[in-house]
Design a protein around this motif. Sequence first.
Motif, mmCIF file in Angstrom:
data_model
loop_
_atom_site.group_PDB
_atom_site.id
_atom_site.type_symbol
_atom_site.label_atom_id
_atom_site.label_comp_id
_atom_site.label_asym_id
_atom_site.label_seq_id
_atom_site.Cartn_x
_atom_site.Cartn_y
_atom_site.Cartn_z
ATOM 1 N N SER A 144 -34.376 -3.222 133.645
ATOM 2 C CA SER A 144 -35.776 -3.303 133.390
ATOM 3 C C SER A 144 -36.765 -3.392 134.545
ATOM 4 C CB SER A 144 -36.067 -4.561 132.766
ATOM 5 O OG SER A 144 -35.351 -4.869 131.425
ATOM 6 N N LEU A 145 -36.396 -3.564 134.956
ATOM 7 C CA LEU A 145 -36.658 -3.331 137.229
ATOM 8 C C LEU A 145 -37.199 -1.784 137.518
ATOM 9 C CD1 LEU A 145 -35.705 -6.746 138.568
ATOM 10 C CD2 LEU A 145 -38.018 -6.162 138.002
ATOM 11 N N ARG A 171 -44.320 -2.510 142.460
ATOM 12 C CA ARG A 171 -43.983 -2.466 143.227
ATOM 13 C C ARG A 171 -43.735 -3.627 143.767
ATOM 14 N NH1 ARG A 171 -43.686 1.644 142.805
ATOM 15 N NH2 ARG A 171 -44.460 3.665 143.450
ATOM 16 N N GLU A 172 -44.132 -4.908 143.481
ATOM 17 C CA GLU A 172 -44.115 -6.386 143.795
ATOM 18 C C GLU A 172 -43.038 -7.461 142.913
ATOM 19 O OE1 GLU A 172 -47.278 -8.980 145.394
ATOM 20 O OE2 GLU A 172 -48.147 -7.161 145.472
ATOM 21 N N ILE A 173 -41.886 -7.442 143.098
ATOM 22 C CA ILE A 173 -41.574 -8.160 142.263
ATOM 23 C C ILE A 173 -41.528 -9.681 142.660
ATOM 24 C CG2 ILE A 173 -38.663 -9.357 140.901
ATOM 25 C CD1 ILE A 173 -38.357 -5.710 142.162
ATOM 26 N N HIS A 217 -45.930 -6.777 133.819
ATOM 27 C CA HIS A 217 -44.254 -6.156 133.146
ATOM 28 C C HIS A 217 -43.959 -8.201 133.349
ATOM 29 C CE1 HIS A 217 -43.923 -2.396 133.403
ATOM 30 N NE2 HIS A 217 -44.282 -2.261 132.318
ATOM 31 N N VAL A 218 -43.397 -8.270 132.644
ATOM 32 C CA VAL A 218 -42.899 -9.283 132.470
ATOM 33 C C VAL A 218 -41.472 -9.713 131.882
ATOM 34 C CG1 VAL A 218 -43.107 -12.284 131.474
ATOM 35 C CG2 VAL A 218 -45.279 -10.876 131.963
ATOM 36 N N ILE A 219 -40.575 -10.030 132.387
ATOM 37 C CA ILE A 219 -39.078 -9.633 131.772
ATOM 38 C C ILE A 219 -38.693 -11.658 131.921
ATOM 39 C CG2 ILE A 219 -36.526 -8.714 132.548
ATOM 40 C CD1 ILE A 219 -38.570 -6.760 134.148
ATOM 41 N N ARG A 220 -37.346 -11.277 130.574
ATOM 42 C CA ARG A 220 -37.290 -12.919 130.569
ATOM 43 C C ARG A 220 -35.733 -12.753 129.900
ATOM 44 N NH1 ARG A 220 -41.691 -16.655 129.173
ATOM 45 N NH2 ARG A 220 -40.642 -18.473 129.452
ATOM 46 N N ASN A 221 -35.038 -13.981 130.603
ATOM 47 C CA ASN A 221 -33.935 -14.079 130.134
ATOM 48 C C ASN A 221 -33.512 -15.494 130.317
ATOM 49 O OD1 ASN A 221 -32.474 -14.170 132.571
ATOM 50 N ND2 ASN A 221 -31.466 -12.502 131.967
ATOM 51 N N THR A 249 -46.261 -5.492 139.841
ATOM 52 C CA THR A 249 -45.834 -6.088 139.922
ATOM 53 C C THR A 249 -44.653 -6.319 138.494
ATOM 54 O OG1 THR A 249 -47.424 -7.332 140.724
ATOM 55 C CG2 THR A 249 -45.455 -8.506 140.238
ATOM 56 N N ALA A 250 -44.132 -6.747 138.383
ATOM 57 C CA ALA A 250 -42.998 -6.939 137.415
ATOM 58 C C ALA A 250 -42.444 -8.528 137.933
ATOM 59 C CB ALA A 250 -41.806 -6.316 137.587
#
Lengths: 162, 162
Positions: free
Chosen positions: B70-71, B81-83, B54-58, B30-31
């Motif tokens: 990033s994704l 596979r999940e977001i 994964h952890v994506i932040r802004n 998961t992201a």
Amino acid sequence: MSVTEEFLAHNEVYASTFDGPLPLPPARRTAVVACMDARLNPYGILGLAEGDAHVIRNAGGVVTEDVVRSLAISQRLLGTREIVLIHHTDCGMVTFSDDAFRQGIEKETGIRPPWSAEAFPDAADDVRQSLRRVTNSPFIPHTGQVRGFVLDVATGRLDEVV
Amino acid sequence: MSVTEEFLAHNEVYASTFDGPLPLPPARRTAVVACMDARLNPYGILGLAEGDAHVIRNAGGVVTEDVVRSLAISQRLLGTREIVLIHHTDCGMVTFSDDAFRQGIEKETGIRPPWSAEAFPDAADDVRQSLRRVTNSPFIPHTGQVRGFVLDVATGRLDEVV
């Protein structure tokens, strides 16, 4: 059950003991920029608690234009003054090249991405590149306290890049 | 002592009990894309542990081009596979306008930022915008499990945006 459903079940537990709200500006006046890597938990690594610091993350922990945007908002509107950059060992970004990644996408979808994948061959070198992008940006006003690190994912230890 | 020095002191404690390394691909496939806000701790909110996601932040948790990059790397190279998208109440992004922010920077530095600040007036509406940016991107192959939420920073609870 999807992973997202498992997250939501956990969120019920979290909310049941949550003590909020906290102030909007980060208490420790710091912004952390880190790789999205699953093994890199900035809260554990740095001892962050809710309310302490902005956390900005992307593939690589690279200072892209979007990170500059986020740091500009962090410093100009929300009062942060220190910046901590974190890349790490065994990073996925060293396993491919920009060209191959973009060509693979073009071959599969017919569309070439309009962005660089920001792959890099060496984590410490890319921390130096990111440090220079921060100090060189006209949009980030406070660059006197900017430090960069590589996290060793085998030991959990931060090594400063000088 | 700077905040960064306090972080490094904590890192010694973290590393002393750290049990690694873990595999590179996220175990829960998961992201998470979330706002950088200091009060939003994805590990607490979702029950994430090292190695999970994964952890994506802004600033805003907005799906920008850098988040798409990033994704794309997350799904194509590392098997997620999940977001999960997370904005939140009381967000700094609703307190200013793109135009005013960019003009303020231009007035102070002489240089107009070449990017939008991605300010938005309503968190749920911006989650919908971000959901559409994900499902509309040709570069993100797996969009069957994408869900968006607004975190209530007063209660710690996630409310799904539909």
